[in-house]
Design a protein around this motif. Structure first.
Motif, PDB file in Angstrom:
ATOM      1  N   ASP A 135      35.254  50.914  39.987  1.00 61.18           N
ATOM      2  CA  ASP A 135      36.437  50.727  40.837  1.00 61.18           C
ATOM      3  C   ASP A 135      37.554  50.030  40.065  1.00 61.18           C
ATOM      4  OD1 ASP A 135      35.136  51.919  42.928  1.00 61.18           O
ATOM      5  OD2 ASP A 135      34.559  50.047  43.916  1.00 61.18           O
ATOM      6  N   ALA A 136      37.177  49.060  39.211  1.00 62.17           N
ATOM      7  CA  ALA A 136      38.186  48.374  38.409  1.00 62.17           C
ATOM      8  C   ALA A 136      38.836  49.334  37.416  1.00 62.17           C
ATOM      9  CB  ALA A 136      37.549  47.192  37.672  1.00 62.17           C
ATOM     10  N   LEU A 137      38.039  50.229  36.835  1.00 64.44           N
ATOM     11  CA  LEU A 137      38.605  51.244  35.933  1.00 64.44           C
ATOM     12  C   LEU A 137      39.591  52.135  36.669  1.00 64.44           C
ATOM     13  CD1 LEU A 137      35.559  52.391  33.763  1.00 64.44           C
ATOM     14  CD2 LEU A 137      37.727  51.495  32.902  1.00 64.44           C
ATOM     15  N   ALA A 138      39.205  52.564  37.863  1.00 62.06           N
ATOM     16  CA  ALA A 138      40.105  53.420  38.644  1.00 62.06           C
ATOM     17  C   ALA A 138      41.378  52.677  39.027  1.00 62.06           C
ATOM     18  CB  ALA A 138      39.379  53.921  39.894  1.00 62.06           C
ATOM     19  N   PHE A 139      41.237  51.392  39.361  1.00 57.96           N
ATOM     20  CA  PHE A 139      42.409  50.608  39.746  1.00 57.96           C
ATOM     21  C   PHE A 139      43.387  50.465  38.586  1.00 57.96           C
ATOM     22  CE2 PHE A 139      44.563  46.482  40.121  1.00 57.96           C
ATOM     23  CZ  PHE A 139      45.163  46.620  41.356  1.00 57.96           C
ATOM     24  N   ASN A 140      42.850  50.350  37.361  1.00 61.90           N
ATOM     25  CA  ASN A 140      43.697  50.164  36.183  1.00 61.90           C
ATOM     26  C   ASN A 140      44.057  51.469  35.484  1.00 61.90           C
ATOM     27  OD1 ASN A 140      43.812  47.270  36.268  1.00 61.90           O
ATOM     28  ND2 ASN A 140      41.692  47.218  35.546  1.00 61.90           N
ATOM     29  N   ALA A 141      43.895  52.592  36.190  1.00 63.42           N
ATOM     30  CA  ALA A 141      44.147  53.889  35.566  1.00 63.42           C
ATOM     31  C   ALA A 141      45.585  54.023  35.080  1.00 63.42           C
ATOM     32  CB  ALA A 141      43.811  55.013  36.545  1.00 63.42           C
ATOM     33  N   GLY A 142      46.523  53.401  35.760  1.00 62.71           N
ATOM     34  CA  GLY A 142      47.922  53.507  35.363  1.00 62.71           C
ATOM     35  C   GLY A 142      48.354  52.488  34.334  1.00 62.71           C
ATOM     36  N   ASP A 143      47.430  51.620  33.899  1.00 60.34           N
ATOM     37  CA  ASP A 143      47.779  50.609  32.904  1.00 60.34           C
ATOM     38  C   ASP A 143      47.943  51.225  31.521  1.00 60.34           C
ATOM     39  OD1 ASP A 143      47.072  48.186  30.964  1.00 60.34           O
ATOM     40  OD2 ASP A 143      47.598  47.332  32.908  1.00 60.34           O
ATOM     41  N   ARG A 144      48.700  50.535  30.664  1.00 57.43           N
ATOM     42  CA  ARG A 144      48.907  51.053  29.307  1.00 57.43           C
ATOM     43  C   ARG A 144      47.587  51.206  28.569  1.00 57.43           C
ATOM     44  NH1 ARG A 144      49.394  48.814  24.353  1.00 57.43           N
ATOM     45  NH2 ARG A 144      49.154  46.731  25.227  1.00 57.43           N
ATOM     46  N   ASP A 145      46.680  50.282  28.738  1.00 57.19           N
ATOM     47  CA  ASP A 145      45.335  50.378  28.168  1.00 57.19           C
ATOM     48  C   ASP A 145      44.356  50.107  29.299  1.00 57.19           C
ATOM     49  OD1 ASP A 145      42.883  50.051  26.838  1.00 57.19           O
ATOM     50  OD2 ASP A 145      43.889  49.414  25.001  1.00 57.19           O
ATOM     51  N   GLN A 146      43.846  51.165  29.894  1.00 55.96           N
ATOM     52  CA  GLN A 146      42.996  51.070  31.073  1.00 55.96           C
ATOM     53  C   GLN A 146      41.738  50.235  30.826  1.00 55.96           C
ATOM     54  OE1 GLN A 146      41.086  54.736  32.053  1.00 55.96           O
ATOM     55  NE2 GLN A 146      40.641  54.165  34.172  1.00 55.96           N
ATOM     56  N   VAL A 147      41.058  50.492  29.716  1.00 57.27           N
ATOM     57  CA  VAL A 147      39.799  49.808  29.443  1.00 57.27           C
ATOM     58  C   VAL A 147      40.036  48.331  29.138  1.00 57.27           C
ATOM     59  CG1 VAL A 147      37.773  49.768  27.943  1.00 57.27           C
ATOM     60  CG2 VAL A 147      38.760  51.947  28.642  1.00 57.27           C
ATOM     61  N   LEU A 148      41.062  48.029  28.382  1.00 59.49           N
ATOM     62  CA  LEU A 148      41.361  46.636  28.053  1.00 59.49           C
ATOM     63  C   LEU A 148      41.666  45.840  29.315  1.00 59.49           C
ATOM     64  CD1 LEU A 148      41.755  44.546  25.806  1.00 59.49           C
ATOM     65  CD2 LEU A 148      44.165  45.236  25.705  1.00 59.49           C
ATOM     66  N   ALA A 149      42.451  46.424  30.222  1.00 56.93           N
ATOM     67  CA  ALA A 149      42.781  45.738  31.477  1.00 56.93           C
ATOM     68  C   ALA A 149      41.531  45.529  32.330  1.00 56.93           C
ATOM     69  CB  ALA A 149      43.826  46.528  32.251  1.00 56.93           C
ATOM     70  N   LEU A 151      38.373  45.328  31.208  1.00 55.85           N
ATOM     71  CA  LEU A 151      37.555  44.304  30.560  1.00 55.85           C
ATOM     72  C   LEU A 151      38.084  42.912  30.886  1.00 55.85           C
ATOM     73  CD1 LEU A 151      35.285  43.521  28.621  1.00 55.85           C
ATOM     74  CD2 LEU A 151      36.891  43.814  26.732  1.00 55.85           C
ATOM     75  N   ARG A 152      39.381  42.763  30.891  1.00 54.53           N
ATOM     76  CA  ARG A 152      39.981  41.479  31.274  1.00 54.53           C
ATOM     77  C   ARG A 152      39.570  41.087  32.686  1.00 54.53           C
ATOM     78  NH1 ARG A 152      45.759  42.623  32.729  1.00 54.53           N
ATOM     79  NH2 ARG A 152      44.556  43.506  34.463  1.00 54.53           N
ATOM     80  N   ASP A 153      39.661  42.029  33.624  1.00 53.36           N
ATOM     81  CA  ASP A 153      39.342  41.724  35.015  1.00 53.36           C
ATOM     82  C   ASP A 153      37.867  41.370  35.188  1.00 53.36           C
ATOM     83  OD1 ASP A 153      41.970  42.297  35.559  1.00 53.36           O
ATOM     84  OD2 ASP A 153      41.584  44.315  36.314  1.00 53.36           O
ATOM     85  N   VAL A 154      36.998  42.085  34.490  1.00 54.38           N
ATOM     86  CA  VAL A 154      35.566  41.807  34.613  1.00 54.38           C
ATOM     87  C   VAL A 154      35.226  40.438  34.034  1.00 54.38           C
ATOM     88  CG1 VAL A 154      33.272  42.541  33.840  1.00 54.38           C
ATOM     89  CG2 VAL A 154      34.908  44.238  34.661  1.00 54.38           C
ATOM     90  N   LEU A 155      35.828  40.096  32.902  1.00 51.49           N
ATOM     91  CA  LEU A 155      35.547  38.798  32.289  1.00 51.49           C
ATOM     92  C   LEU A 155      36.124  37.653  33.112  1.00 51.49           C
ATOM     93  CD1 LEU A 155      36.152  39.580  28.503  1.00 51.49           C
ATOM     94  CD2 LEU A 155      33.969  39.319  29.680  1.00 51.49           C
ATOM     95  N   LEU A 156      37.248  37.884  33.784  1.00 46.35           N
ATOM     96  CA  LEU A 156      37.861  36.829  34.584  1.00 46.35           C
ATOM     97  C   LEU A 156      37.170  36.630  35.921  1.00 46.35           C
ATOM     98  CD1 LEU A 156      41.689  37.427  34.008  1.00 46.35           C
ATOM     99  CD2 LEU A 156      40.314  35.509  33.191  1.00 46.35           C
ATOM    100  N   ASP A 157      36.394  37.604  36.363  1.00 49.02           N
ATOM    101  CA  ASP A 157      35.725  37.503  37.657  1.00 49.02           C
ATOM    102  C   ASP A 157      34.482  36.629  37.511  1.00 49.02           C
ATOM    103  OD1 ASP A 157      34.849  37.738  40.203  1.00 49.02           O
ATOM    104  OD2 ASP A 157      34.256  39.835  40.075  1.00 49.02           O
ATOM    105  N   THR A 158      34.674  35.326  37.553  1.00 49.43           N
ATOM    106  CA  THR A 158      33.555  34.395  37.405  1.00 49.43           C
ATOM    107  C   THR A 158      32.829  34.156  38.719  1.00 49.43           C
ATOM    108  OG1 THR A 158      35.067  32.532  37.752  1.00 49.43           O
ATOM    109  CG2 THR A 158      34.658  33.221  35.474  1.00 49.43           C
TER     110      THR A 158
END
Length: 241
Positions: A135-149, A151-158
């Motif tokens: 779902d996070a990948l789909a949400f960041n589909a429009g980002d300049r770097d989808q995977v990087l964005a 990965l950021r969200d997954v790491l920040l979700d503590t």
């Protein structure tokens, strides 16, 4: 004929800190806006008071009468404050010296179990699932770097817990998406080079290298996807009866 009460008291957490309702049939109901250790201490002090009106201090035990210091009437709000300050010692002394009625022990046990269950249900954080990552990948589909964005969200979700298996699944999904990103970049560069220079003796080797690199990276992504599919299939088999 059902008895009609002379008066009905209405209580809410706007006016009360702890409400315990014990119906004639069915389980007790507990409403509380106190910290749980304080509420437990209040219940234990109530039990001690019902068990022995004469109190528990040395004076009361020696004389058999309420102690003028420790058993003096106090306001409900003051009793709650005192309970919060002396929760652990008061509970330990009361439990060591008191023999409470069995019905009261049953009520206290039920209240404690209910509050513990509610606390665990409230405090237990959700687990990181593969659906969350996708779902996070789909949400960041429009980002300049989808995977990087992502990965950021997954790491920040503590707030989400993650086992080694769940972390490995998230890594597979993100690395697969990243590999497909790289394969798409190589393919785009291959097309741009061929469109600009054409297929000649000097560009043939370069274009062949681009194509080989794309296939290697695509195969790596496919391998990660296969491993993740097998892992999810095994997990589903363990859940099914």
């Amino acid at each position: 004929m059902t008895r009609i009460p002379d008066a009905v008291a209405v209580a809410s957490l706007d006016t009360h800190r702890l409400i315990v309702a014990v119906p004639n049939e069915g389980p007790a109901e507990v409403s509380c806006n106190l910290p749980r250790p304080v509420a437990a201490s209040v219940l234990r002090q109530l039990a001690d008071g019902l068990d022995s009106p004469a109190g528990r201090c040395e004076t009361a035990l020696a004389t058999g009468r309420p102690c003028p210091v420790h058993d003096a009437p106090t306001s409900p709000s003051r009793a709650l404050l005192d309970a919060g300050a002396e929760a652990a010692p008061g509970a330990a002394r009361g439990m060591a010296k008191a023999q409470r009625p069995a019905s009261l022990d049953a009520l206290l046990s039920y209240v404690a179990a209910t509050m513990t269950h509610e606390q665990q249900a409230t405090e237990e954080p959700p687990a990181l699932t593969v659906d969350d990552v996708r779902d996070a990948l789909a949400f960041n589909a429009g980002d300049r770097d989808q995977v990087l964005a992502t990965l950021r969200d997954v790491l920040l979700d503590t707030t989400a817990t993650r086992t080694p298996e769940q972390a490995l699944a998230a890594a597979r999904i993100l690395l697969e998406a990243h590999a497909r990103q790289i394969a798409a970049l190589v393919e785009a560069h291959h097309r741009a080079t061929r469109s600009r220079w054409g297929l000649t003796r000097s560009t043939r080797g370069l274009l062949t290298g681009y194509e080989g690199a794309r296939k290697i990276v695509t195969a790596y992504a496919a391998g990660l996807a296969d491993e993740q599919a097998l892992a999810e299939g095994a997990a589903n088999e363990q859940v099914e009866p």
